[in-house]
Scaffold this motif. Structure first.
Motif, PDB file in Angstrom:
ATOM      1  N   GLN A  17      42.708  31.606  50.992  1.00 56.60           N
ATOM      2  CA  GLN A  17      43.412  32.863  51.247  1.00 56.60           C
ATOM      3  C   GLN A  17      43.624  33.640  49.947  1.00 56.60           C
ATOM      4  OE1 GLN A  17      44.083  34.192  54.287  1.00 56.60           O
ATOM      5  NE2 GLN A  17      44.528  36.014  53.038  1.00 56.60           N
ATOM      6  N   MET A  18      43.819  32.945  48.838  1.00 55.79           N
ATOM      7  CA  MET A  18      43.972  33.607  47.542  1.00 55.79           C
ATOM      8  C   MET A  18      42.711  34.406  47.209  1.00 55.79           C
ATOM      9  SD  MET A  18      45.821  30.502  45.440  1.00 55.79           S
ATOM     10  CE  MET A  18      46.034  31.362  43.877  1.00 55.79           C
ATOM     11  N   THR A  19      41.562  33.802  47.497  1.00 56.55           N
ATOM     12  CA  THR A  19      40.294  34.502  47.237  1.00 56.55           C
ATOM     13  C   THR A  19      40.144  35.705  48.152  1.00 56.55           C
ATOM     14  OG1 THR A  19      39.134  32.570  46.358  1.00 56.55           O
ATOM     15  CG2 THR A  19      37.779  34.277  47.382  1.00 56.55           C
ATOM     16  N   GLU A  20      40.540  35.540  49.426  1.00 62.45           N
ATOM     17  CA  GLU A  20      40.461  36.679  50.351  1.00 62.45           C
ATOM     18  C   GLU A  20      41.400  37.798  49.907  1.00 62.45           C
ATOM     19  OE1 GLU A  20      38.258  37.129  52.737  1.00 62.45           O
ATOM     20  OE2 GLU A  20      37.400  35.190  52.183  1.00 62.45           O
ATOM     21  N   ASP A  21      42.572  37.434  49.429  1.00 61.34           N
ATOM     22  CA  ASP A  21      43.513  38.446  48.920  1.00 61.34           C
ATOM     23  C   ASP A  21      42.913  39.175  47.716  1.00 61.34           C
ATOM     24  OD1 ASP A  21      45.248  37.590  50.844  1.00 61.34           O
ATOM     25  OD2 ASP A  21      46.606  36.532  49.478  1.00 61.34           O
ATOM     26  N   TRP A  22      42.248  38.406  46.867  1.00 66.64           N
ATOM     27  CA  TRP A  22      41.609  39.024  45.691  1.00 66.64           C
ATOM     28  C   TRP A  22      40.506  39.974  46.129  1.00 66.64           C
ATOM     29  CZ3 TRP A  22      36.375  38.097  44.501  1.00 66.64           C
ATOM     30  CH2 TRP A  22      35.924  38.788  43.360  1.00 66.64           C
ATOM     31  N   LYS A  48      32.826  35.479  45.892  1.00 69.71           N
ATOM     32  CA  LYS A  48      33.969  34.746  46.437  1.00 69.71           C
ATOM     33  C   LYS A  48      33.950  33.292  45.993  1.00 69.71           C
ATOM     34  CE  LYS A  48      34.900  37.529  50.576  1.00 69.71           C
ATOM     35  NZ  LYS A  48      35.028  37.507  52.053  1.00 69.71           N
ATOM     36  N   GLU A  49      32.759  32.705  45.956  1.00 71.40           N
ATOM     37  CA  GLU A  49      32.648  31.305  45.522  1.00 71.40           C
ATOM     38  C   GLU A  49      33.049  31.164  44.058  1.00 71.40           C
ATOM     39  OE1 GLU A  49      28.623  30.299  46.409  1.00 71.40           O
ATOM     40  OE2 GLU A  49      29.047  29.784  48.519  1.00 71.40           O
ATOM     41  N   GLN A  50      32.638  32.128  43.234  1.00 74.54           N
ATOM     42  CA  GLN A  50      33.010  32.088  41.824  1.00 74.54           C
ATOM     43  C   GLN A  50      34.519  32.243  41.648  1.00 74.54           C
ATOM     44  OE1 GLN A  50      30.550  35.102  39.928  1.00 74.54           O
ATOM     45  NE2 GLN A  50      29.143  33.540  39.168  1.00 74.54           N
ATOM     46  N   ASN A  51      35.110  33.164  42.435  1.00 78.81           N
ATOM     47  CA  ASN A  51      36.552  33.370  42.345  1.00 78.81           C
ATOM     48  C   ASN A  51      37.296  32.134  42.822  1.00 78.81           C
ATOM     49  OD1 ASN A  51      39.186  34.422  43.982  1.00 78.81           O
ATOM     50  ND2 ASN A  51      38.880  35.570  42.079  1.00 78.81           N
ATOM     51  N   MET A  99      42.447  40.316  35.650  1.00 74.76           N
ATOM     52  CA  MET A  99      43.857  40.688  35.763  1.00 74.76           C
ATOM     53  C   MET A  99      44.304  40.718  37.221  1.00 74.76           C
ATOM     54  SD  MET A  99      43.939  43.640  32.794  1.00 74.76           S
ATOM     55  CE  MET A  99      45.706  43.901  32.876  1.00 74.76           C
ATOM     56  N   ASN A 100      43.420  41.162  38.119  1.00 74.28           N
ATOM     57  CA  ASN A 100      43.742  41.129  39.548  1.00 74.28           C
ATOM     58  C   ASN A 100      43.929  39.689  40.023  1.00 74.28           C
ATOM     59  OD1 ASN A 100      43.754  43.876  39.999  1.00 74.28           O
ATOM     60  ND2 ASN A 100      41.608  43.969  40.630  1.00 74.28           N
ATOM     61  N   SER A 101      43.046  38.801  39.550  1.00 71.59           N
ATOM     62  CA  SER A 101      43.163  37.381  39.912  1.00 71.59           C
ATOM     63  C   SER A 101      44.473  36.800  39.398  1.00 71.59           C
ATOM     64  CB  SER A 101      41.979  36.597  39.337  1.00 71.59           C
ATOM     65  OG  SER A 101      40.753  37.021  39.918  1.00 71.59           O
ATOM     66  N   GLU A 102      44.847  37.208  38.209  1.00 71.58           N
ATOM     67  CA  GLU A 102      46.120  36.743  37.640  1.00 71.58           C
ATOM     68  C   GLU A 102      47.290  37.175  38.506  1.00 71.58           C
ATOM     69  OE1 GLU A 102      48.880  38.291  34.078  1.00 71.58           O
ATOM     70  OE2 GLU A 102      46.926  37.561  33.394  1.00 71.58           O
ATOM     71  N   GLN A 103      47.259  38.436  38.959  1.00 69.96           N
ATOM     72  CA  GLN A 103      48.365  38.944  39.779  1.00 69.96           C
ATOM     73  C   GLN A 103      48.440  38.207  41.113  1.00 69.96           C
ATOM     74  OE1 GLN A 103      50.799  41.133  38.747  1.00 69.96           O
ATOM     75  NE2 GLN A 103      51.686  40.260  40.594  1.00 69.96           N
ATOM     76  N   ILE A 104      47.278  37.960  41.724  1.00 65.19           N
ATOM     77  CA  ILE A 104      47.255  37.203  42.978  1.00 65.19           C
ATOM     78  C   ILE A 104      47.863  35.816  42.760  1.00 65.19           C
ATOM     79  CG2 ILE A 104      45.757  36.087  44.685  1.00 65.19           C
ATOM     80  CD1 ILE A 104      45.957  39.098  45.061  1.00 65.19           C
ATOM     81  N   TYR A 105      47.456  35.191  41.682  1.00 60.97           N
ATOM     82  CA  TYR A 105      47.924  33.835  41.382  1.00 60.97           C
ATOM     83  C   TYR A 105      49.438  33.805  41.192  1.00 60.97           C
ATOM     84  CZ  TYR A 105      46.949  29.027  39.988  1.00 60.97           C
ATOM     85  OH  TYR A 105      46.866  27.658  39.960  1.00 60.97           O
ATOM     86  N   ILE A 106      49.961  34.745  40.428  1.00 64.88           N
ATOM     87  CA  ILE A 106      51.406  34.791  40.175  1.00 64.88           C
ATOM     88  C   ILE A 106      52.178  35.077  41.464  1.00 64.88           C
ATOM     89  CG2 ILE A 106      53.212  36.144  39.028  1.00 64.88           C
ATOM     90  CD1 ILE A 106      51.425  36.275  36.586  1.00 64.88           C
ATOM     91  N   ASN A 107      51.571  35.873  42.367  1.00 65.73           N
ATOM     92  CA  ASN A 107      52.217  36.130  43.658  1.00 65.73           C
ATOM     93  C   ASN A 107      52.420  34.831  44.430  1.00 65.73           C
ATOM     94  OD1 ASN A 107      52.340  38.866  43.197  1.00 65.73           O
ATOM     95  ND2 ASN A 107      50.498  39.347  44.386  1.00 65.73           N
ATOM     96  N   TYR A 108      51.426  33.938  44.350  1.00 65.87           N
ATOM     97  CA  TYR A 108      51.549  32.661  45.048  1.00 65.87           C
ATOM     98  C   TYR A 108      52.528  31.727  44.338  1.00 65.87           C
ATOM     99  CZ  TYR A 108      48.161  33.579  48.680  1.00 65.87           C
ATOM    100  OH  TYR A 108      47.529  34.083  49.794  1.00 65.87           O
ATOM    101  N   LEU A 109      52.616  31.835  43.021  1.00 64.98           N
ATOM    102  CA  LEU A 109      53.641  31.077  42.305  1.00 64.98           C
ATOM    103  C   LEU A 109      55.034  31.535  42.734  1.00 64.98           C
ATOM    104  CD1 LEU A 109      52.323  30.854  38.605  1.00 64.98           C
ATOM    105  CD2 LEU A 109      52.311  29.072  40.354  1.00 64.98           C
TER     106      LEU A 109
END
Length: 280
Positions: A17-22, A48-51, A99-109
């Motif tokens: 889901q994190m990848t889909e959000d990204w 998507k696989e790389q992300n 940076m987008n990936s970072e924001q998604i990740y922090i949202n899940y944290l």
């Protein structure tokens, strides 16, 4: 202590889901020369696989020792940074997606922290955020470094091609040839001209070579010495040289610099050089 197995399991379980959000942040973007603006299903799948792989490697931070994690992550990131599709994408687009990936990740944290506030204090949460930012910054640094290496490699290759194409020996008739020199001549290019000219003259069995300087805008002591070296080297393999097309401003500069061409055949034009060669 940054390690937390419960957090790790939470992130692993939410990775798809994190990848889909990204990708929702990427989908529909239209950017020239950007791998992210593709409509190709295979390329999208690969992105998507790389992300997903990137997120899974980030998760390892929460079950491994920090030192071990950064060592392994750095090696993996260097390999990822060499992906040609990303290297062909403008750097600022790739950095944006980190940076987008970072924001998604922090949202899940944040989500994990809110659901486990009784077990995780604010200091722990903030330390996780800082660690993730450090890791993403490392990713960006490694990618930019690799992109810079790739750019320099391309520029070097292009320069070599340009230098080779800018010093061709052109066969005019019988054993007479022309070497038209154009633009600035530095030490590196002078060496290429010397090597290429000698090789081509030997291959074409040239006896007389007209070196046309009409396209050389500036001449200094270094350029003059390189021309002298070329003429001496040609003489050693049995090729007579004639300089032609020396522009008035170049001649004036040569005199001011104290450069002497007394022992070298010179003519004002290529036609005069050919006439001199044919009459000798």
């Amino acid at each position: 202590m940054h390690r937390n197995e419960q957090l790790y399991n939470f992130l692993v379980g939410n990775s798809p889901q994190m990848t889909e959000d990204w990708y929702k942040l990427v989908e529909g973007i239209e950017e020239e020369d950007s791998v992210y603006s593709t409509n190709d299903p295979e390329v999208i799948k690969n992105l998507k696989e790389q992300n997903q792989d990137y997120f899974l490697h980030l998760h390892e931070l929460f079950i491994n020792k920090e030192e071990d994690f950064f060592k392994q992550f750095k090696a993996w990131s260097e390999e990822l940074a060499r992906d040609q599709k990303h290297l062909k994408t403008p750097v600022h687009f790739v950095v944006r997606e980190f940076m987008n990936s970072e924001q998604i990740y922090i949202n899940y944290l944040k989500s994990f922290f809110k659901n486990n506030s009784d077990k995780v204090d604010i200091d722990q949460f903030l330390s996780w955020n800082d660690l993730i930012r450090r890791v993403v910054n490392l990713s960006i640094y490694i990618y930019i470094e690799e992109a810079n290496k790739n750019t320099l490699k391309q520029l070097t290759a292009q320069k070599e091609i340009i230098n080779e194409l800018s010093s061709p020996v052109i066969l005019l008739r019988n054993n007479i040839a022309l070497l038209p020199l154009i633009g600035d001549i530095d030490t590196a290019r002078a060496l290429i001209i010397l090597e290429n000219t000698l090789a081509q003259c030997a291959e074409l069995r040239i006896e007389d070579l007209c070196i046309d300087l009409s396209g050389v805008a500036i001449i200094d002591t270094m350029v003059a010495h390189e021309i002298f070296h070329l003429i001496q080297a040609l003489n050693l393999i049995g090729v007579r040289s004639t300089l032609c097309g020396i522009r008035p401003e170049i001649a004036q500069t040569a005199i001011q610099l104290g450069l002497r061409f007394d022992d070298i055949r010179t003519t004002a034009t290529l036609s005069q050089a050919l006439e001199m060669i044919l009459n000798n």
